[in-house]
Design an enzyme around this catalytic site. Structure first.
Site: not given
Ligand code: BG6
Length: 310
Positions: A84, A108, A177, A222, A281
């Protein structure tokens, strides 16, 4: 060329194998969070960290500045989870996909292979990774992925996707991302997306026009901005810096901040961390998805830099 991936080897053995790519003073290897192998990069201007897990850059910091990339204090570092923070590689689909378990694709959560390290003449460093065949889902057609990370006073990432099939087109979505560190979200605006159109996930992906000079974040945001090839800027008055995101081969820009409720729902993200981050992103998503003819490649490059605010 010989290469290295984690596979099912122990972390200690993995590190011993990786050490042959060491460049003294520039590229080193250590046991990272969760015991996962980590590449530590030091340049004349900056430091960076990259995990084989996800081929994921988790840290980039210019000397004497706050980190440019954000990584959650609660992030998991384990083989079946995405990290994360930093720069998760979204491929070959963006978001949830019917019939597939993992949002944002398998890249990922895959172990990438390190194929090359290099010292650049002026004091920078480069790392080249490949996504191994074994990482790919059997339901996906043959394709190859290469990631080159170049660290100087900027962070550059090049992602090249090749359709290895001899007789069929290959269609995919991708995204770098990127999570950015902020001083305080209330003192931040995002610029460069004026007069564009976006899909608003908050409203069931309704397509909307954005006429605002800048985006302020005052609730969950978002949005997938479409047909956006231009650079985007994050102006952070709290850290008195401007982050510039320049890109090539990317037609979509996703802007995401989970805000209060979503932050609380995410078990790998601190309740208050939404104040210190934003994702901007760069990729090719939704109607900007890419179709490659057999044997063809598509590359996307993103360069992240920062400067003090006047
Ligand atoms: C973003 C999306 O790219 O990633 C969101 O637009 C999403 O909708 C976010 O919540 C995080 O995604 P994840 O799968 O890493 O929890």
């Amino acid at each position: 060329m010989a290469c290295f991936s984690l596979g099912d080897m122990s972390s200690k053995y993995a590190l011993e194998q990786l050490r042959r790519w060491e460049i003294p003073g520039r590229v080193a290897f250590s046991e990272g969070n969760g015991g996962l192998p980590k590449i530590d990069v030091r340049t004349n201007w900056s430091t960076a960290e990259v995990y084989l897990h996800g081929g994921q850059v988790t840290h980039f910091q210019k000397n004497g500045e706050k980190p440019l990339l954000f990584c959650s204090q609660l992030s998991r570092f384990q083989e079946d989870s995405a990290i994360r923070g930093g720069v998760p590689i979204v491929f070959p689909w963006f978001g949830a996909r019917e019939g597939e378990e993992m949002a944002h694709g398998f890249a990922r959560i895959s172990e990438w292979e390190l194929h090359e390290t290099g010292a650049l003449p002026e004091g920078g460093a480069m790392l080249r990774f490949h996504l191994p065949e074994t990482a790919k889902s059997s339901t996906w057609p043959p394709c190859s992925l290469v990631l080159v990370v170049t660290v100087t006073d900027k962070l550059k990432m090049d992602l090249v996707v090749t359709n290895s099939a001899s007789d069929a087109d290959f269609t995919f979505e991708n995204c770098l991302h990127t999570y950015f560190t902020l001083g305080d979200i209330s003192a931040v605006v995002v610029k460069g997306l004026k007069n564009t159109r976006y899909l608003d996930k908050q409203e069931n992906y309704a397509e909307k026009a954005d006429a605002a000079d800048q985006i302020e974040i005052k609730a969950e945001v978002d949005r997938t901005y479409l047909d956006t090839a231009e650079a985007v800027e994050i102006i952070d008055r709290s850290l008195k810096r401007r982050i510039l995101i320049e890109k090539m081969g990317s037609m979509s820009t996703v802007v995401w901040n989970p805000w209060i409720d979503k932050a609380r729902q995410m078990s790998d993200f601190g309740d208050e961390e939404y104040k210190q981050m934003i994702c901007v992103e760069s990729g090719n998503v939704a109607r900007n998805k890419v179709t490659l003819a057999p044997g063809k490649s598509a590359s996307m490059s993103v360069v992240i830099s920062s400067a003090p605010l006047a």
